[in-house]
Design a protein around this motif. Sequence first.
Motif, PDB file in Angstrom:
ATOM      1  N   LEU A 284       0.864  -1.176   0.000  1.00  0.00           N
ATOM      2  CA  LEU A 284       0.000   0.000   0.000  1.00  0.00           C
ATOM      3  C   LEU A 284       0.900   1.225   0.000  1.00  0.00           C
ATOM      4  CD1 LEU A 284      -2.756   1.429   0.309  1.00  0.00           C
ATOM      5  CD2 LEU A 284      -2.523   1.134   2.787  1.00  0.00           C
ATOM      6  N   ARG A 360      -6.058   7.380   7.006  1.00  0.00           N
ATOM      7  CA  ARG A 360      -6.980   6.535   7.783  1.00  0.00           C
ATOM      8  C   ARG A 360      -7.743   5.582   6.861  1.00  0.00           C
ATOM      9  NH1 ARG A 360      -7.456  11.399  10.796  1.00  0.00           N
ATOM     10  NH2 ARG A 360      -9.183  12.113   9.479  1.00  0.00           N
ATOM     11  N   GLY A 362      -6.611   4.391   4.132  1.00  0.00           N
ATOM     12  CA  GLY A 362      -5.662   3.353   3.761  1.00  0.00           C
ATOM     13  C   GLY A 362      -5.605   2.244   4.793  1.00  0.00           C
ATOM     14  N   GLY A 363      -5.686   2.610   6.064  1.00  0.00           N
ATOM     15  CA  GLY A 363      -5.736   1.615   7.121  1.00  0.00           C
ATOM     16  C   GLY A 363      -6.975   0.754   7.035  1.00  0.00           C
ATOM     17  N   ASP A 364      -8.103   1.384   6.770  1.00  0.00           N
ATOM     18  CA  ASP A 364      -9.357   0.630   6.621  1.00  0.00           C
ATOM     19  C   ASP A 364      -9.267  -0.338   5.436  1.00  0.00           C
ATOM     20  OD1 ASP A 364     -10.348   2.097   8.727  1.00  0.00           O
ATOM     21  OD2 ASP A 364     -11.450   3.513   7.463  1.00  0.00           O
ATOM     22  N   LEU A 366      -6.542  -1.711   4.110  1.00  0.00           N
ATOM     23  CA  LEU A 366      -5.650  -2.831   4.415  1.00  0.00           C
ATOM     24  C   LEU A 366      -6.343  -3.860   5.300  1.00  0.00           C
ATOM     25  CD1 LEU A 366      -2.826  -4.099   4.288  1.00  0.00           C
ATOM     26  CD2 LEU A 366      -2.230  -2.749   6.315  1.00  0.00           C
ATOM     27  N   ILE A 380       4.158  -1.170   3.377  1.00  0.00           N
ATOM     28  CA  ILE A 380       3.410   0.085   3.411  1.00  0.00           C
ATOM     29  C   ILE A 380       4.394   1.231   3.249  1.00  0.00           C
ATOM     30  CG2 ILE A 380       1.730   1.501   4.632  1.00  0.00           C
ATOM     31  CD1 ILE A 380       1.079  -0.956   6.347  1.00  0.00           C
ATOM     32  N   THR A 385       0.435   6.934   6.443  1.00  0.00           N
ATOM     33  CA  THR A 385      -0.263   5.742   5.967  1.00  0.00           C
ATOM     34  C   THR A 385       0.128   4.527   6.805  1.00  0.00           C
ATOM     35  OG1 THR A 385      -0.298   6.638   3.732  1.00  0.00           O
ATOM     36  CG2 THR A 385      -0.740   4.289   3.962  1.00  0.00           C
ATOM     37  N   SER A 386       1.425   4.372   7.080  1.00  0.00           N
ATOM     38  CA  SER A 386       1.898   3.249   7.885  1.00  0.00           C
ATOM     39  C   SER A 386       1.300   3.277   9.279  1.00  0.00           C
ATOM     40  CB  SER A 386       3.425   3.273   7.981  1.00  0.00           C
ATOM     41  OG  SER A 386       4.018   3.040   6.730  1.00  0.00           O
ATOM     42  N   HIS A 388      -1.494   4.669  10.438  1.00  0.00           N
ATOM     43  CA  HIS A 388      -2.925   4.357  10.476  1.00  0.00           C
ATOM     44  C   HIS A 388      -3.195   2.918  10.022  1.00  0.00           C
ATOM     45  CE1 HIS A 388      -4.365   8.264  11.674  1.00  0.00           C
ATOM     46  NE2 HIS A 388      -3.600   8.841  10.765  1.00  0.00           N
ATOM     47  N   ALA A 389      -2.411   2.424   9.072  1.00  0.00           N
ATOM     48  CA  ALA A 389      -2.634   1.065   8.589  1.00  0.00           C
ATOM     49  C   ALA A 389      -2.342   0.036   9.673  1.00  0.00           C
ATOM     50  CB  ALA A 389      -1.767   0.801   7.358  1.00  0.00           C
TER      51      ALA A 389
END
Length: 447
Positions: A284, A360, A362-364, A366, A380, A385-386, A388-389
């Motif tokens: 991601l 956020r 992006g976390g959802d 993943l 990631i 991004t990292s 929140h993921a």
Amino acid sequence: MRPAPAVVYYGDDFTGATDTLGTAARAGLRALLFLKTPDEARLARAGALDVLGIAGAARAMTPEEMQAELRPVEALFRSLGARVLHYKTCSTFDSAPHIGSIGAAVRLLRAAVEQPWTAIVGGQPNLGRYCLFGNLFAAAGNGGEVFRIDRHPTMSRHPVTPMDEADLRMHLAKQGLADVRCMPFTAASRGSDALDTALRQALHSPPADAVLFDVVDASQLGAIGDVLWARAQESTLLAVGPSSVVDALSTAMPPSREELQRRRNGARVAQMSLTPASGPVLVLAGSLSPVSARQVAAAVSFDTVWLDAPRLAQRDDATLTGHADAIAGSLARGRNVLACTRTPGTMPSGGGLDAQALARAGGDLLAKVLAATPLRRIGIAGGDTSSHAVQALDAWGLSYIADMGAGASLCRVHSDDAKLDGMEIMLKGGQMGTDDVLERLVHGGIA
């Protein structure tokens, strides 16, 4: 009784936290990174540690949000009896009074330690970060041209916290650290005794808020580590800066019995060769940096999915589900997938998108993909991004596996969920990693 770790560190984003984890592990220190402040049960499960890390997201928080984030860290440090509390920042020190304030973090954490001043380590040479007479310089990508940070082609234009001041003393003064005194690299270059003498002079009345240690060359870290560790033995110390803080301290800290035995046997901490992935890999990429763009362009072993970033940032459920289904379908067919939030030709600013909302989302995304298709290795790209993921995963810790080069580490996920436990994950900031880092995530090799 469990021995106290020597160092407790808090990473202000997850990618930087894993870089410090790797730094400690490669120095032969027993290290584990927790994904939130651990309770007694988690601490007992971890066993004896030299370096205990906590991954956080303070880099993207307001000073008010940082209070709730850092209070448990302060309490944990007090309870463990560690000697150094390290607030791990990005090596480019990008921050601002209103978001990710390093000054706010220092004010919150200073009460946890006994030393009245804060040590700031200003460079990380292995990442191309150098501090000369208080001024920060950074390479543009791995091995790239070095720029003064306020002229850096990416960091001077960061979409959230642009670096418009190279003198870290002035940069931090805007965040409330009014009296930061500089230890020039010329002092560290003369050795530990010369640096200690210079530090005593700098701390002489009136007391300083903080002392900034220049770093131009990795050889200076030994002297800095000697001086800081000696001070920490007298009374506990707050240290601020990138992974070079732990790198410096590791040269002075007493080794564990396991490390002593390795040294007696003539062994050294191995530079582990990364094995090829045992199944399909998902990456991601939420970073907007030119470095990440080059890595995406070089990732020829992946099917690339261009994500609808504006709709994801608006938390559009249909878009999220559609992307997750498409990615999971490709992975189920054995294909490697690279999911990117920045399509070719878009501006690095992201076109005015809410960067935090996109991170956020992006976390959802993943979490949704992994629920449908469990994987053994993922990557990631992007600090926010990292953070929140990983927070979207049902995991509690990370341990080091192998070096991915230029500030990126491959780590093992620790989780109570059997589907996630043991999964391998690479977290890298936008400026980190070699151009072929995503290809090596698939095919393995030595960084």
